[in-house]
Every structure is written in C-alpha cells, then in structure tokens.
Enzyme design. Structure first.
Site, PDB file in Angstrom:
ATOM      1  N   TYR A 160       2.638  -4.612   8.024  1.00  0.00           N
ATOM      2  CA  TYR A 160       2.582  -5.792   7.174  1.00  0.00           C
ATOM      3  C   TYR A 160       3.631  -6.831   7.574  1.00  0.00           C
ATOM      4  CZ  TYR A 160      -0.599  -4.166   3.452  1.00  0.00           C
ATOM      5  OH  TYR A 160      -1.681  -3.780   2.720  1.00  0.00           O
ATOM      6  N   ASP A 179      -6.171  10.684   8.172  1.00  0.00           N
ATOM      7  CA  ASP A 179      -7.630  10.856   8.045  1.00  0.00           C
ATOM      8  C   ASP A 179      -7.947  12.110   7.229  1.00  0.00           C
ATOM      9  OD1 ASP A 179      -6.590  12.339  10.149  1.00  0.00           O
ATOM     10  OD2 ASP A 179      -8.231  11.926  11.548  1.00  0.00           O
ATOM     11  N   ASP A 204      -6.231   2.703  -3.137  1.00  0.00           N
ATOM     12  CA  ASP A 204      -7.524   2.221  -3.637  1.00  0.00           C
ATOM     13  C   ASP A 204      -8.511   3.387  -3.702  1.00  0.00           C
ATOM     14  OD1 ASP A 204      -6.624  -0.440  -3.772  1.00  0.00           O
ATOM     15  OD2 ASP A 204      -8.540  -1.207  -3.044  1.00  0.00           O
ATOM     16  N   ASP A 243      -1.621   1.494   1.103  1.00  0.00           N
ATOM     17  CA  ASP A 243      -2.511   0.478   0.530  1.00  0.00           C
ATOM     18  C   ASP A 243      -3.932   1.022   0.463  1.00  0.00           C
ATOM     19  OD1 ASP A 243      -3.371  -2.121  -0.349  1.00  0.00           O
ATOM     20  OD2 ASP A 243      -4.177  -2.414   1.675  1.00  0.00           O
ATOM     21  N   LYS A 269       0.162   9.404  10.964  1.00  0.00           N
ATOM     22  CA  LYS A 269      -0.820   9.548  12.042  1.00  0.00           C
ATOM     23  C   LYS A 269      -0.034   9.937  13.293  1.00  0.00           C
ATOM     24  CE  LYS A 269      -5.059   9.194  13.705  1.00  0.00           C
ATOM     25  NZ  LYS A 269      -6.154  10.127  13.303  1.00  0.00           N
TER      26      LYS A 269
HETATM   27  C1  IPM Z   1      -1.815  -4.320  -3.030  1.00  0.00           C
HETATM   28  C2  IPM Z   1      -2.586  -5.483  -2.469  1.00  0.00           C
HETATM   29  C3  IPM Z   1      -1.673  -6.253  -1.538  1.00  0.00           C
HETATM   30  C4  IPM Z   1      -1.255  -5.323  -0.419  1.00  0.00           C
HETATM   31  C5  IPM Z   1      -2.287  -7.547  -0.954  1.00  0.00           C
HETATM   32  C6  IPM Z   1      -2.765  -8.468  -2.044  1.00  0.00           C
HETATM   33  C7  IPM Z   1      -1.345  -8.236  -0.020  1.00  0.00           C
HETATM   34  O1  IPM Z   1      -3.744  -5.055  -1.843  1.00  0.00           O
HETATM   35  O2  IPM Z   1      -0.800  -4.543  -3.700  1.00  0.00           O
HETATM   36  O3  IPM Z   1      -2.242  -3.176  -2.811  1.00  0.00           O
HETATM   37  O4  IPM Z   1      -1.997  -5.128   0.554  1.00  0.00           O
HETATM   38  O5  IPM Z   1      -0.168  -4.772  -0.508  1.00  0.00           O
HETATM   39 MN    MN Z   2      -4.139  -2.928  -2.012  1.00  0.00          MN
END
Ligand code: IPM
Ligand code: MN
Length: 356
Positions: A141, A219, A247, A243, A186
């Site tokens: 990042y 993975d 999700d 990240d 990884k």
């Molecule tokens: C999160 C979001 C952020 C990230 C984005 C909006 C930059 O997806 O907080 O998970 O990737 O960290």
């Molecule tokens: Mn995110």
C-alpha cells in the site's frame, strides 16, 4: 470523563451509519455521565469537493488533538476515474500513516441469531470468534509506485521493526484470548513474507512462549477460513492480505455491514471504522446497516477511552437488538421487511441498561 472525538463521516453511507453510531454513543455517554466533545470534519470525497484534498490539514490537526477518531466510509464513482488526480482513499491511507495506527483489529464474531444469515452453512459458522490483526501502515500500500502507458509497479517493503511491533500486538491479544496465533504470509514466493515468518517466529518464541503459533500460506488460509473458521483465534498478517481476507471473513458473520474495526498505534488514540465501504448504490436511502459502526464505537470506548464497562454495555445492547430481530435490509431476503438505519440504532439504544 471528558473526551474529544473527531468524527469523519466521509462519503456514501458513511454519514448515515456514523449518525446512527453517534446516536448510540451519546446515549451511552449520557447514561454513564460522560461528557463528549464531538467534532465533525470533512474527509474523503466530500473533502476533495470542498477543499481539493481528501485529508485537509485542519482535519488531520483535529484528529491529532482528539482522543479518538470515528470514521464512516469514503469513496465513490465520482472520484474513482482511473486518471483521477486525487482519490479519497489517499486521504485514508495518509490518516493511518500520520497517526501511526499500524495495528488494525478486525474481530469477526458470529452472532447466534445470525448464523443462518451467512451464505455458508450454519454448522460451519456457528461459534466463530476470531480477530484479524492486519498490519496497516506498511507493505505494498505504501511502497513506491510507477506507471506509464505500458508498465506499472507497486513496491512491497517491510522492515523487521514493523513486523515485530505488529506481531507483538497480535500475540498480546492472543494471550488475552485463547492463546492461538496464526500468522499468514506467502513465504513460498515473497521475500517480505520470508522475513515476516522469521521475525514472527522469533518474537513469539522469545516473548510469548505461552502462545501457540502456526504459520499459514495466504492461499491455504483463505480456504481454511471458510472450511474450518472456528479453529482460528487471532490471525496476524500484512496489509494487503489482511484487506482481502477480512472481507472474506466478514461473510462468516452474515454481512460486511456488521463488522467493526479498531486501528491502534503505540498510544491510546485510535481510528475506529466499520470495515464496509461507502456503498454508493444504497447511499441516501437510510437502509444501511449501522451495526459495524456501532460495534466500532464500542471498540473506541474500550481502547481509546478506557471505558470497558461502557463498551461492554453497548456491545451487549447491540447483541440484544440483533437477538430480538433488529435487521437491516442486508440481513433479510430481498423484499422482506427490515429496519431503517435509524430504527436499528434506536433498537440498540432501547436495549441499553439504565443509568448505573
Ligand atoms: C479497508 C478499505 C481500504 C483499504 C481502502 C478504502 C483504501 O478497503 O479499510 O479495508 O484497502 O485499506
Ligand atoms: Mn478493505
């Protein structure tokens, strides 16, 4: 106590879930007799429109001066063109970096009443209680980037010191829980991951001999997360893997809208935000799920203000509201009856205990 909180509602559903979360925060503060100074500040796309900068200097200064930062969500199609000169996301990354909040805690707890809301079988997700500790201020990042018409690069950099501090944060958390730590990397391909694994092994062996450490390739971890999610306690990983995996993990709980996060550094100040995005498709309709934002307020009370009883009371009230059937649109079949964002927050407030 008195505390100062910087409120960065941001874009899309950010202002809606933040208003709902503030409603709960005010109610908790009122019941427990705390005085909060809430300062709302421009951030994200809204701040690009108003000031040409997703993180205006005054916003950053107010965050530095605050005890905690409560954040909604940022971004949207309006600011996402591939050639956009400045994006809302850049403001979020700069805020994390400037405040030094390198440890992003993302707890995933499957609420008993919601086990059937998951797309996975209830018998797989029932009882899941894990926490991701995502490294938040390093890795790909933040490395140098280049792009011309035919070639682009993103550099991934980690130092031993960055890995040490995030591993310590995760191992301390594991120690306060079930003492199991899974480090995700990884290492079969990436040099940063090989350093990560070696440093992690050393820190845990020397400083946390009572914590059981396992290493997992990213993975395989992605697979095990949906195959046997109950086996996990604390998971620590680098920025981008964290990240992506969080999700994925949110689907265990039934909806991305339920999950909170706390981003912490070495001091007490933290940044608190639901892990969902700005959801421009449903923005302005008053139907967003505020629970991720409300649980983020509970984390804020606990970690930045040191108000453990207040945090527990809010968390319990939110749990109770969910057990009693408070459901926003994301948690019911399409077309079924559901609560508005505001009504869901009301349900939480009415489940709060009376003034102690
Ligand atoms: C999160 C979001 C952020 C990230 C984005 C909006 C930059 O997806 O907080 O998970 O990737 O960290
Ligand atoms: Mn995110």
């Amino acid at each position: 106590m008195r505390a100062r909180i910087a409120v960065l509602a941001g874009d899309g559903i950010g202002p809606e879930v933040t208003a709902a979360a503030l409603h709960c925060l005010r109610a908790v503060a009122g019941r427990f007799g705390h005085e909060l100074e809430l300062e709302e500040l421009p951030f994200g796309g809204a701040a690009i429109d108003a000031h040409g900068d997703p993180l205006p200097a005054a916003t950053l200064a107010a965050c530095r001066a605050a005890d905690a930062v409560l954040l909604g969500a940022i971004g949207g199609p309006k600011w996402s063109a591939p050639d956009a000169p400045v994006r809302p996301e850049a403001g979020l990354l700069r805020l994390r970096r400037e405040l030094g909040v390198y440890a992003n805690l993302r707890p995933v707890k499957v609420h008993a009443a919601l086990a059937s809301a998951s797309t996975l079988k209830a018998e797989v997700v029932e009882g899941v209680d894990l926490v991701f500790v995502r490294e938040l201020t390093g890795g790909i990042y933040f490395g140098d980037k280049t792009r011309d018409a035919v070639r682009a690069t993103d550099l991934c950099v980690y130092t031993a010191a960055e890995i040490e501090r995030i591993v310590r944060a995760a191992a301390r958390l594991a120690r306060a829980r079930r003492r199991r730590l899974t480090s995700i990397d990884k290492a079969n391909v990436l040099e940063t991951s090989r350093l990560w694994r070696a440093v992690c092994q050393r820190v845990v062996e020397r400083e946390f001999p009572d914590v059981t450490l396992e290493h997992s390739l990213v993975d395989a971890a992605a697979m095990h997360l949906i195959r046997r999610p109950r086996d996990f306690d604390v998971l620590v990983t680098e920025n981008m893997f964290g990240d992506i995996l969080t999700d994925e993990a949110s689907m265990l709980a039934g909806s991305l809208g339920l999950l909170p996060s706390a981003s912490l550094g070495d001091g007490r100040r933290g940044v608190y935000e639901p892990i969902h995005g700005s959801a421009p498709d449903i923005a302005g309709r008053g139907i967003a799920n505020p629970f991720g934002a409300i649980y983020s307020v509970a984390l804020l009370l606990k970690h930045s203000l040191g108000l453990a009883a207040e945090a527990a009371a809010l968390e319990r009230a939110a749990d109770t509201a969910l057990s009693q059937g408070a459901r926003t649109a994301d948690l019911v079949p399409a077309g079924a009856r559901h609560l508005s964002t505001r009504a869901a927050a009301e349900a939480v407030v009415s489940s709060l205990p009376p003034r102690p």
